[in-house]
Scaffold this motif. Sequence first.
Motif, short mmCIF file in Angstrom:
data_model
loop_
_atom_site.label_atom_id
_atom_site.label_comp_id
_atom_site.label_asym_id
_atom_site.label_seq_id
_atom_site.Cartn_x
_atom_site.Cartn_y
_atom_site.Cartn_z
N ASP A 94 3.12 0.82 25.75
CA ASP A 94 3.83 -0.46 25.71
C ASP A 94 5.30 -0.18 26.01
OD1 ASP A 94 4.36 -3.12 25.44
OD2 ASP A 94 4.00 -3.21 23.27
N VAL A 95 6.02 -1.22 26.40
CA VAL A 95 7.44 -1.09 26.67
C VAL A 95 8.21 -1.23 25.36
CG1 VAL A 95 9.43 -2.08 27.86
CG2 VAL A 95 7.21 -1.98 29.01
N ALA A 96 9.06 -0.25 25.07
CA ALA A 96 9.81 -0.27 23.81
C ALA A 96 10.97 -1.25 23.87
CB ALA A 96 10.34 1.13 23.51
N HIS A 97 11.12 -2.00 22.81
CA HIS A 97 12.29 -2.85 22.65
C HIS A 97 13.08 -2.33 21.45
CE1 HIS A 97 10.88 -5.54 25.72
NE2 HIS A 97 9.71 -5.61 25.12
N GLU A 98 13.26 -1.02 21.44
CA GLU A 98 13.94 -0.35 20.35
C GLU A 98 14.42 1.02 20.83
OE1 GLU A 98 10.58 -0.50 17.69
OE2 GLU A 98 10.11 1.61 18.06
N PHE A 99 15.30 1.63 20.06
CA PHE A 99 15.69 3.03 20.25
C PHE A 99 15.02 3.83 19.15
CE2 PHE A 99 19.26 0.62 22.07
CZ PHE A 99 19.38 1.23 23.31
N GLY A 100 14.45 4.98 19.51
CA GLY A 100 13.76 5.76 18.50
C GLY A 100 13.78 7.24 18.80
N CYS A 101 13.54 8.05 17.77
CA CYS A 101 13.52 9.50 17.93
C CYS A 101 12.74 10.13 16.78
CB CYS A 101 14.93 10.06 17.97
SG CYS A 101 16.09 9.29 16.81
N ALA A 102 12.28 11.35 17.04
CA ALA A 102 11.52 12.08 16.03
C ALA A 102 11.77 13.57 16.20
CB ALA A 102 10.03 11.77 16.14
N TRP A 103 11.88 14.27 15.09
CA TRP A 103 12.01 15.72 15.07
C TRP A 103 10.83 16.30 14.29
CZ3 TRP A 103 15.97 12.33 14.86
CH2 TRP A 103 17.08 12.54 15.69
N THR A 104 10.24 17.37 14.80
CA THR A 104 9.08 17.99 14.17
C THR A 104 9.39 19.42 13.79
OG1 THR A 104 7.59 16.62 15.52
CG2 THR A 104 6.63 18.55 14.43
N GLY A 105 9.04 19.79 12.55
CA GLY A 105 9.26 21.15 12.08
C GLY A 105 8.08 22.05 12.40
N ALA A 106 8.27 23.35 12.23
CA ALA A 106 7.22 24.33 12.53
C ALA A 106 5.98 24.12 11.68
CB ALA A 106 7.77 25.75 12.33
N ASP A 107 6.15 23.54 10.50
CA ASP A 107 5.01 23.33 9.61
C ASP A 107 4.34 21.98 9.82
OD1 ASP A 107 6.91 21.63 8.56
OD2 ASP A 107 6.88 22.48 6.53
N GLY A 108 4.85 21.20 10.79
CA GLY A 108 4.25 19.90 11.06
C GLY A 108 4.95 18.72 10.42
N ALA A 109 5.97 18.99 9.60
CA ALA A 109 6.73 17.89 9.02
C ALA A 109 7.47 17.13 10.12
CB ALA A 109 7.73 18.42 7.99
N VAL A 110 7.64 15.83 9.92
CA VAL A 110 8.29 14.99 10.93
C VAL A 110 9.33 14.09 10.27
CG1 VAL A 110 7.97 13.26 12.75
CG2 VAL A 110 6.19 14.97 12.33
N ALA A 111 10.51 14.01 10.89
CA ALA A 111 11.54 13.05 10.49
C ALA A 111 11.79 12.14 11.69
CB ALA A 111 12.83 13.77 10.09
N ARG A 112 11.66 10.85 11.49
CA ARG A 112 11.79 9.92 12.61
C ARG A 112 12.60 8.71 12.20
NH1 ARG A 112 6.27 9.96 11.39
NH2 ARG A 112 5.76 10.94 13.37
N ALA A 113 13.04 7.95 13.20
CA ALA A 113 13.77 6.72 12.95
C ALA A 113 13.70 5.84 14.19
CB ALA A 113 15.23 7.02 12.61
N TRP A 114 13.75 4.54 13.97
CA TRP A 114 13.77 3.61 15.10
C TRP A 114 14.55 2.36 14.73
CZ3 TRP A 114 9.55 5.18 12.38
CH2 TRP A 114 8.77 4.22 11.71
N LEU A 115 15.15 1.74 15.76
CA LEU A 115 16.07 0.64 15.60
C LEU A 115 15.75 -0.45 16.61
CD1 LEU A 115 18.81 -0.58 14.54
CD2 LEU A 115 19.94 0.85 16.26
N PHE A 116 15.42 -1.63 16.14
CA PHE A 116 15.11 -2.74 17.04
C PHE A 116 16.33 -3.10 17.89
CE2 PHE A 116 11.54 -4.95 14.40
CZ PHE A 116 10.69 -3.89 14.69
N VAL A 117 16.11 -3.41 19.16
CA VAL A 117 17.17 -3.88 20.04
C VAL A 117 17.41 -5.38 19.88
CG1 VAL A 117 17.87 -4.19 22.44
CG2 VAL A 117 16.96 -2.00 21.68
N PRO A 118 16.38 -6.22 19.84
CA PRO A 118 16.63 -7.65 19.62
C PRO A 118 17.24 -7.88 18.24
CG PRO A 118 14.41 -7.27 20.47
CD PRO A 118 14.95 -5.94 20.07
#
Length: 210
Positions: A94-118
């Motif tokens: 789908d086409v994103a209407h937001e800004f987003g990102c994710a970081w993944t650690g060696a053990d599989g942990a994930v830190a992510r965030a996203w921000l709506f544009v509208p």
Amino acid sequence: MRRGGIGLAAVLLTAGIVATGLWALEGTEPDTAGSDFSATPLNSIDTTALTVARAEFCSAVDPREVEAALLGEAVEHDSYANGDEVTLTEGLTDVAHEFGCAWTGADGAVARAWLFVPPVKTALARRLIKSASSTPGCTSSAEPAFGTPSVGLTCREPSPSASYRGLFGDAWLTCEVTPAPGSTDLDQVRARAGGWCVAVARAAAATDPA
């Protein structure tokens, strides 16, 4: 797959920042070699006083905050921008209407965030909160605040995670930590998510509108 991203259109149908983050606010350069860095607990600051721009913010996140959220270095980083095609599930984009990102650690942990544009009004924010709070396998809490209105979510299923989502002016921001597979200490995950969300909100607040 993250919970809740690419979500504004779905909710409307059914429910109806070179890094400059924290150090940009403080006027100092990041000391990524420092070993005594610790994240700021969410309940120790007033996030309702922050103003967030509906713009790209991921490059402003302090790398030390990423490591604090993951309990180690990131081995993978992904991001997307408004208008990008993003994979929702296998075979579905789908086409994103937001800004987003994710970081993944060696053990599989994930830190992510996203921000709506509208822009998001308070009434819609409350519907988003109601929808998130009804997620199966999760419990919700209004405290500590992450913008206003806001909600914190701690989930056991389908995998443990903790997230906060809230309204900053007219900007709807969500941040989440998913621990390494097999983690069961939800209190620790919730604390890590709180610190991570402070970092994300500060990064977004330091970003100039595009």
